[in-house]
Design an enzyme around this catalytic site. Structure first.
Site, short mmCIF file in Angstrom:
data_model
loop_
_atom_site.label_atom_id
_atom_site.label_comp_id
_atom_site.label_asym_id
_atom_site.label_seq_id
_atom_site.Cartn_x
_atom_site.Cartn_y
_atom_site.Cartn_z
N ASP A 73 0.87 -1.17 0.00
CA ASP A 73 0.00 0.00 0.00
C ASP A 73 0.91 1.23 0.00
OD1 ASP A 73 -1.64 2.16 0.56
OD2 ASP A 73 -2.74 1.18 2.17
N LYS A 91 3.05 14.34 -13.30
CA LYS A 91 2.05 15.42 -13.32
C LYS A 91 0.65 14.79 -13.25
CE LYS A 91 0.43 14.53 -17.57
NZ LYS A 91 -0.96 14.27 -17.91
N GLU A 133 -5.23 15.04 -30.85
CA GLU A 133 -4.98 13.63 -31.12
C GLU A 133 -6.26 12.89 -31.48
OE1 GLU A 133 -3.17 11.93 -27.65
OE2 GLU A 133 -4.57 12.88 -26.27
N HIS A 183 1.97 20.11 -19.56
CA HIS A 183 2.72 19.92 -20.80
C HIS A 183 2.80 21.19 -21.64
CE1 HIS A 183 2.94 15.77 -19.89
NE2 HIS A 183 1.78 15.39 -20.37
N LYS A 209 -9.11 15.59 -27.71
CA LYS A 209 -9.11 14.14 -27.93
C LYS A 209 -10.17 13.78 -28.97
CE LYS A 209 -7.25 12.02 -23.76
NZ LYS A 209 -6.25 11.29 -24.56
#
Length: 456
Positions: A84, A134, A202, A226, A326
């Site tokens: 854990d 990140k 993308e 980014h 996306k």
């Protein structure tokens, strides 16, 4: 150089797609010592051999270009422990041993505080390093608290807040091209540059990542880290060196110069959207709200666009547009630097000269410069394109990232104050979007995105 690496969250997508292949690349390049130790840990109750079979399958899938014996060596050398990540006793057992260790948190951001607290209670060996993916926190307040926890465990120099974009040679080429060529730096300012677009569009849709993505969205997943990092490399003043202090000081100068956005600015200068059902190539894509694991009530965006201005001598008057989406009809991953038109054309030309555009292709790697020349007639203007294909990198981005961690080179990691400043930039956007001041519009999967999008 550290020769012990622990990966927490080792059965996840990050380890499968990027970290294990990166280790294979480092081994193939001779950058891992024979005594290098890899320990992988997660909640799954797997035997060591079961994990090694899984790791071998991931390496065959995601590192197929590496030699078979290298892939086998990485899989066979990995040790697996059920643990854990927030339990101090489990962590203490993992880090016990001779010499410093690098602990990679390949975990959801919400688990970072508990894991850092467990690392603090586990008494890390001197010289150890902590690596975080990140986003660093979930907002400004949580980033400040996470930094407070980290500084209580290890020195700032031992904290690696990694963003693999900074390890991409194509991203570094943006800075290199500026600083190594006299023809560019003198015109790298608002007097000559009208607009900079930093784009990561993308065709990929959710691809089974609802557990992470639906709680984050495009703004936090891509823009806040980014794309802001790429902005820093585009807009920073030339550093005295590429050492960690000089480079990171100049990056944070850029973030501090971003003009704060008011609610009216957010309404006028940002867009958010999510995809509907559609078709991309030969595959049907369901609407985002109908993807498995998505909670439609979250109103998570899959497309985000933000326009920023920098309050600095160099950049006053230039627009910086950061955009990501996306499930779009085609991939577009680049930095496009659009120069201002020429102030005057000699009498007699039949067309207007199109503004020059310098494009840095991020994936795939490329560089093109759109110019204007003479066409078929003496008074006809025609487009002229100069193109270059950079040599492929010696290491994948995550390979370079891991090598920097093991060697202790923090130049391409993100400093604590920089992480907080990035949240400050986008806090007004997050606040306005949470109050629905900017509508969440929709676009069909496979399209060019919401119709309100500008630029190309």
């Amino acid at each position: 150089m550290i020769n012990r690496l622990i990966i927490l969250g080792a059965t996840g997508d990050l380890n499968a797609r990027y970290l294990l292949p990166a280790l294979a690349a480092l081994r193939a390049a001779g950058d891992l010592a024979d005594r290098f130790e890899l320990t992988c840990a997660d909640r799954q109750n797997w035997a060591v051999e079961e994990f090694r079979r899984w790791a071998s399958a991931q390496l065959d899938r995601h590192a197929a270009t590496e030699p078979g014996e290298v892939r086998k060596a990485i899989a066979d050398s990995a040790r697996y422990r059920q643990a854990d990540a927030t339990d101090a006793a489990d962590i203490a057992s993992l880090v016990a041993g001779d010499g410093p260790v690098a602990v990679y948190l390949a975990l959801p951001p919400g688990i970072f505080p508990g894991t850092v607290a467990a690392l603090g209670a586990a008494d890390l060996p001197p010289g150890s390093r902590i690596v975080l993916e990140k986003p660093f926190g979930e907002d400004l307040d949580s980033a400040v608290e996470l930094n407070r926890l980290l500084t209580g465990v290890v020195p700032e120099q031992a904290v690696f807040r990694v963003d693999h974009f900074l390890a991409m040679t194509t991203v570094q080429n943006v800075l290199g091209s500026r600083l190594a060529n006299r023809v560019l730096e003198p015109i790298w300012n608002s007097a000559h540059i009208a607009e900079v677009e930093i784009v990561w569009n993308e065709t990929l849709a959710l691809e089974g990542r609802a557990g992470y993505y639906d709680g984050v969205g495009a703004l936090k997943d891509m823009v806040q880290n980014h794309l802001l990092q790429v902005l820093c490399l585009v807009a920073m003043e030339p550093p005295l060196s590429l050492g960690e202090r000089d480079l990171r000081d100049r990056k944070i100068d850029v973030l501090r110069s971003v003009r704060p956005l008011t609610d009216d600015d957010v309404v006028r200068r940002t867009r958010r959207a999510r995809y509907l059902a559609g078709r991309i190539g030969d595959r049907d894509v369901p609407a985002y709200a109908e993807e498995e694991g998505v909670d439609p009530r979250r109103r998570t965006e899959t497309f985000a666009e933000v326009e920023l201005e920098l309050e600095s001598w160099r950049w006053s008057g230039t627009t910086f547009r950061l955009r990501t989406g996306k499930a779009l009809g085609h991939d577009r991953k680049e930095v496009a630097v659009r120069f201002r038109p020429v102030p005057h054309l000699p009498f007699g030309f039949n067309e207007e000269a199109a503004p020059n555009v310098l494009r840095f292709g991020l994936e795939p790697e490329s560089m093109t410069l759109a110019l204007t020349g003479i066409g078929t007639g003496a008074h006809n203007l025609a487009p002229l394109t100069l193109a270059a294909q950079p040599a492929p990198p010696e290491l994948p981005a995550y390979g370079q990232l891991l090598l920097d961690v093991l060697r202790g080179n923090a130049a391409l990691s993100i400093r604590g104050d920089e992480a907080e400043e990035a949240w400050r930039v986008l806090t007004p956007v997050m606040s306005a979007w949470s109050r629905d001041l900017v509508p969440l519009v929709e676009y069909p999967a496979g399209s060019d995105g919401p119709t309100s999008v500008r630029g190309s």
